[in-house]
Design a protein around this motif. Sequence first.
Motif, mmCIF file in Angstrom:
data_model
loop_
_atom_site.group_PDB
_atom_site.id
_atom_site.type_symbol
_atom_site.label_atom_id
_atom_site.label_comp_id
_atom_site.label_asym_id
_atom_site.label_seq_id
_atom_site.Cartn_x
_atom_site.Cartn_y
_atom_site.Cartn_z
ATOM 1 N N GLY A 16 -24.844 24.433 84.040
ATOM 2 C CA GLY A 16 -24.254 23.104 84.211
ATOM 3 C C GLY A 16 -23.786 22.505 82.899
ATOM 4 O O GLY A 16 -24.207 22.910 81.813
ATOM 5 N N ARG A 17 -22.913 21.525 83.018
ATOM 6 C CA ARG A 17 -22.303 20.895 81.839
ATOM 7 C C ARG A 17 -23.329 20.160 80.975
ATOM 8 O O ARG A 17 -23.260 20.189 79.747
ATOM 9 C CB ARG A 17 -21.209 19.935 82.298
ATOM 10 C CG ARG A 17 -20.433 19.296 81.154
ATOM 11 C CD ARG A 17 -19.268 18.484 81.654
ATOM 12 N NE ARG A 17 -18.213 19.318 82.172
ATOM 13 C CZ ARG A 17 -17.192 19.767 81.437
ATOM 14 N NH1 ARG A 17 -17.099 19.451 80.188
ATOM 15 N NH2 ARG A 17 -16.266 20.529 81.980
ATOM 16 N N GLU A 18 -24.309 19.511 81.605
ATOM 17 C CA GLU A 18 -25.291 18.737 80.837
ATOM 18 C C GLU A 18 -26.088 19.638 79.899
ATOM 19 O O GLU A 18 -26.332 19.302 78.740
ATOM 20 C CB GLU A 18 -26.233 18.015 81.806
ATOM 21 C CG GLU A 18 -27.156 17.035 81.104
ATOM 22 C CD GLU A 18 -28.044 16.306 82.104
ATOM 23 O OE1 GLU A 18 -29.264 16.299 81.890
ATOM 24 O OE2 GLU A 18 -27.488 15.742 83.078
ATOM 25 N N TRP A 19 -26.482 20.822 80.383
ATOM 26 C CA TRP A 19 -27.219 21.771 79.558
ATOM 27 C C TRP A 19 -26.357 22.211 78.385
ATOM 28 O O TRP A 19 -26.826 22.277 77.239
ATOM 29 C CB TRP A 19 -27.636 22.980 80.409
ATOM 30 C CG TRP A 19 -28.422 24.000 79.650
ATOM 31 C CD1 TRP A 19 -29.773 24.038 79.487
ATOM 32 C CD2 TRP A 19 -27.898 25.135 78.944
ATOM 33 N NE1 TRP A 19 -30.125 25.125 78.735
ATOM 34 C CE2 TRP A 19 -28.999 25.818 78.379
ATOM 35 C CE3 TRP A 19 -26.620 25.637 78.744
ATOM 36 C CZ2 TRP A 19 -28.848 26.975 77.618
ATOM 37 C CZ3 TRP A 19 -26.459 26.787 77.979
ATOM 38 C CH2 TRP A 19 -27.569 27.447 77.429
ATOM 39 N N CYS A 20 -25.075 22.495 78.646
ATOM 40 C CA CYS A 20 -24.152 22.918 77.591
ATOM 41 C C CYS A 20 -24.000 21.816 76.541
ATOM 42 O O CYS A 20 -23.953 22.096 75.341
ATOM 43 C CB CYS A 20 -22.781 23.265 78.180
ATOM 44 S SG CYS A 20 -22.800 24.722 79.228
ATOM 45 N N GLU A 21 -23.935 20.573 76.992
ATOM 46 C CA GLU A 21 -23.790 19.458 76.053
ATOM 47 C C GLU A 21 -25.039 19.294 75.194
ATOM 48 O O GLU A 21 -24.937 19.014 73.997
ATOM 49 C CB GLU A 21 -23.478 18.169 76.815
ATOM 50 C CG GLU A 21 -22.052 18.146 77.342
ATOM 51 C CD GLU A 21 -21.749 16.960 78.234
ATOM 52 O OE1 GLU A 21 -22.685 16.185 78.561
ATOM 53 O OE2 GLU A 21 -20.569 16.822 78.617
ATOM 54 N N ARG A 22 -26.217 19.467 75.789
ATOM 55 C CA ARG A 22 -27.461 19.383 75.007
ATOM 56 C C ARG A 22 -27.509 20.493 73.962
ATOM 57 O O ARG A 22 -27.919 20.268 72.815
ATOM 58 C CB ARG A 22 -28.684 19.460 75.932
ATOM 59 C CG ARG A 22 -28.940 18.191 76.719
ATOM 60 C CD ARG A 22 -30.357 18.067 77.252
ATOM 61 N NE ARG A 22 -31.002 19.293 77.632
ATOM 62 C CZ ARG A 22 -30.949 19.859 78.850
ATOM 63 N NH1 ARG A 22 -30.248 19.274 79.802
ATOM 64 N NH2 ARG A 22 -31.584 20.969 79.113
ATOM 65 N N GLU A 76 -25.060 19.683 71.203
ATOM 66 C CA GLU A 76 -25.591 18.609 70.374
ATOM 67 C C GLU A 76 -26.609 19.143 69.372
ATOM 68 O O GLU A 76 -26.598 18.781 68.199
ATOM 69 C CB GLU A 76 -26.230 17.539 71.260
ATOM 70 C CG GLU A 76 -26.672 16.323 70.489
ATOM 71 C CD GLU A 76 -26.979 15.150 71.408
ATOM 72 O OE1 GLU A 76 -27.567 14.184 70.904
ATOM 73 O OE2 GLU A 76 -26.621 15.194 72.594
ATOM 74 N N GLN A 120 -17.622 17.650 72.628
ATOM 75 C CA GLN A 120 -16.556 17.694 73.632
ATOM 76 C C GLN A 120 -15.710 18.958 73.485
ATOM 77 O O GLN A 120 -15.433 19.653 74.462
ATOM 78 C CB GLN A 120 -15.680 16.457 73.472
ATOM 79 C CG GLN A 120 -14.496 16.404 74.409
ATOM 80 C CD GLN A 120 -13.620 15.188 74.102
ATOM 81 O OE1 GLN A 120 -14.134 14.118 73.788
ATOM 82 N NE2 GLN A 120 -12.329 15.375 74.171
#
Length: 192
Positions: free
Chosen positions: A35-41, A44, A112
């Motif tokens: 998922g996108r949230e995991w990728c963003e974490r 980061e 991003q």
Amino acid sequence: MGLTAIECPDGVCHSHHGGHAVERNAMEKLLADHGREWCERLAERIYEMSVDTFSQTVMPSLHAAGWQRRHLDWEFKLSEQDSEPDRTLVDGIINATESFLRSSEVHRLFIQELVQGTFDEASDDHLRSQAVRQLIEEEILGLLESQREQLLQRVSTRLLEPAGGRMDRAHQAAEDGLVEVERLLCNHTESL
């Protein structure tokens, strides 16, 4: 829109994030699982580690009287003159670099680009890229060229007050701005 990798034959994309080849369907499945949230974490955390590494290894050597200082002394001949103002300027630039890397805007853009770039690589949406390229190259740039004088006139008029009433300054700023927009559009098509 994120960066996209160089397209390779047989459904294999070479990730610009790690320089390794990943089967496109394996990449799509992993991204769907995480998922996108995991990728963003993850992005980061990578950013934080990169800034920490820069701050702990690069910054001390930039501030030290090492090869960077000697190179600046040689290139700008700082040691041949009373150069305290010049050294202060260099120190300001070095500090600004660190501040830039620590800024929330750069942090946000890094995440991003990394995440969107990864998702763009995993999807096989060449048609969208072609549409963007055609819109920019054949429509928008053509429109800017055909209406160049009218655009410059409108923007110059709006810039007249900030330019202190000097139409020559306003017109030059408008022209420079238009050239920059054209360059940004060209750079964007090259990144697709």
